[in-house]
Design an enzyme around this catalytic site. Sequence first.
Site, PDB file in Angstrom:
ATOM      1  CG  ASP A  24      -2.221   0.785   0.932  1.00 19.94           C
ATOM      2  OD1 ASP A  24      -3.260   0.508   1.546  1.00 19.94           O
ATOM      3  OD2 ASP A  24      -2.162   1.703   0.089  1.00 19.94           O
TER       4      ASP A  24
HETATM    5  C1  GLC Z   1      -4.368   4.234  -0.344  1.00 20.21           C
HETATM    6  C2  GLC Z   1      -5.257   3.075   0.049  1.00 20.21           C
HETATM    7  C3  GLC Z   1      -5.315   1.980  -0.974  1.00 20.21           C
HETATM    8  C4  GLC Z   1      -5.125   2.566  -2.360  1.00 20.21           C
HETATM    9  C5  GLC Z   1      -3.724   3.122  -2.438  1.00 20.21           C
HETATM   10  C6  GLC Z   1      -3.440   3.784  -3.797  1.00 20.21           C
HETATM   11  O1  GLC Z   1      -3.676   4.684   0.767  1.00 20.21           O
HETATM   12  O2  GLC Z   1      -5.036   2.452   1.307  1.00 20.21           O
HETATM   13  O3  GLC Z   1      -6.575   1.344  -0.829  1.00 20.21           O
HETATM   14  O4  GLC Z   1      -5.294   1.562  -3.342  1.00 20.21           O
HETATM   15  O5  GLC Z   1      -3.465   4.057  -1.399  1.00 20.21           O
HETATM   16  O6  GLC Z   1      -4.263   4.898  -3.960  1.00 20.21           O
END
Ligand code: GLC
Length: 719
Positions: A257
């Site tokens: 993430d």
């Molecule tokens: C965010 C979220 C995740 C998302 C990623 C990219 O922090 O936790 O669900 O896909 O970043 O945007």
Amino acid sequence: MSRIEALMRKMSLTEKLGQLTMTASRYATTGPIIAGDSTQAIKDGTIGNLLNMVGADHVHDMQRLAVEESRLGIPLLIGFDVVHGHRTLFPIPLGEASLFDPETWALTARESAREAAADGLAMTFAPMLDVSRDPRWGRSAEGPGEDPWLAARFAEAKVRGFQGNDLAASDALAATAKHFCAYGAVTAGRDYASVDISERTLREVHLPSFAAAVAAGVAAVMPAFTDLAGVPMTANGALLRGWLRRKLGFDGVIVSDYNAIAELIHHGIAADLAQAATLALQAGVDIDMMADAYRRGLPTALDRGWVSSMEIDAAVRRVLTLKERLGLFDDPYRRGAAPETAATLASRRQLARVVGSRAIVMLKNERGVLPLAEAPARLAVIGPLADASSEMRGPWWGAAAPEGQVTVATALREMLSESRVLHAAGVEIDGDDMSGVAAALDVCSRAEAILLCLGEAATMSGEAASRAHLGLPGRQREFAEAVFARAKLLRKPVIVILFSGRPLVVPWLADKSDAMLAAWFLGSESGYAIGDVILGRVSPSGRSPISWPRATGQVPIFFGQRPTGRPANPDDHFTSKYLDVPNEPLFSFGHGLTYGRFSYSNLRVPRDGVTERDTIAVRVDVTNDGARAAEETVFLFTHDKLASVSRPVLELRGFGKIHLKPGATGTVTLMLPAAELRFLGPDLEPVYEPGEVEILVGPCANRTQLLAGIIQLSRAPPS
Ligand code: GLC
């Protein structure tokens, strides 16, 4: 020699680490770290993946730098959060789960993939598969609700929809099952907080949706930000390498993430980026999203002997394999080569309208106030969400613009007429300004019926949007009380349209409204979807995929609880209950009224012993005693009353649907493979235990509304 092996032989360490790095384009970021300009890095081959870029022209520009100007010409993998639509928004996932319709779940994912791929994208960071039983957690909005069985069906459908039959197709997206795992069990519902649950709950509740996604062929998995019992998921080798890859055989890409690898330092298990990168790589994480930990930390980790080049190569191979599966090597410009036609976009908007109307859950409808079949001469459409285009998007709105989302007021002006719709906002969603109340009350006085549109802003749920108080924000309650008082004087009905990314704690609102619809956030066609239901063109059929608390103090609240040694008994003080509220939710999982009125009879279950190899056929008759045709969703639960471990009082095992005209009766048949009645015994190994099991069928997870029968599980004779 394969293309990938040939590339592997040519790649420098820097180029390999570039393939393990994903950075946000300068167009948008979705986390605390702001991206810079990646163009030079792409030409140098030190960035191999991007996120948060939309627009085929931008994507092709970046792709051209990689393919035509870098040394090895490796195409970029470009991903985006296409969670409930891309430019055309469908209901938020929690709302779409209310359809209880895997085919439609797959269809909206397919349409979202087509639209995103036409924008040049090849990957979505969806479906979000975190089971949530805590509405304080804002990300409940993004997921499939409280039940693991439903979450698994949702997972299968969404993976199928996003990826289609051929991952290399120009309209296919690589799906990402997220956030692995148990993210929905954060402490006190506070986003990113620690998760500490039993191994049993982990396996029974939080792993099934990911197992289903892997079985459906999901291309990628994203670990959660959170730690699980002290081990951050981004460094959780036991679950990433152990369960996901070795036990399930997942050979796809694990993408961290946003900045999560660097955040292992905040978690307190890494002293620096080199150690953080080591932990993540050895746990099985292939792509470093936005932390730049692999590029900056792995060379040091290699020098210190903490990681091997073999481990790095294994991750690079998985990333290159995904790019190859996506057809990016064969034709990096395939996605976004041609814009979609206006007819395609119009058809998609129509689908969003239909899905929106089916996601609405009618929580209450006193005296058949709805539908407003004889549409009133003048309709008051009031409240802060009556004409708020950008709010209709809900969280994770992707590439959808704030304007152009159809509001309730806009739709009804068109469906009725300008003059018949009297609009006033009354108050803000979350402000103290009450200066608009008088005008709104005046509008009520001039109308025959009142639509009161209340709820949360789109940003009050989703990521980093936990709420400790689950009532209406701002001064909406005072405003609503004033409207109810005026409506009572005028003897006019008040229909509440409640927009939210979670169940809200609004027992007083349910009590005082004549009708109440949970509208979640329905996306681009919200207003038309609501108008179709309000005016009776569509009978509401949505069923809530999550329990609605009476009080925040009941949270976590869910139907699949264990009985305890002192099951609640109102006549016995020393039993499991509260002094101040009933145990039951305000609205149960599965609750949702229709314009029909359904009754159940004649439950038939197998009489003979059921072995693990059998499939159980459960049949029940359903009658529409109402005055309008409608669709009923029939739920199948089981309860294993006596087993080697304490079993939940209800477990969801299936559902069926039946559409009936007034007065008609039909039979719903629900098939249940007996093998699904296995559970994890005391040693957490699957067992199939002979004995009685209750079969319960009905409209929601409220035992008082269920018909029950008993089946006998028996051992299969030796073959
Ligand atoms: C965010 C979220 C995740 C998302 C990623 C990219 O922090 O936790 O669900 O896909 O970043 O945007």
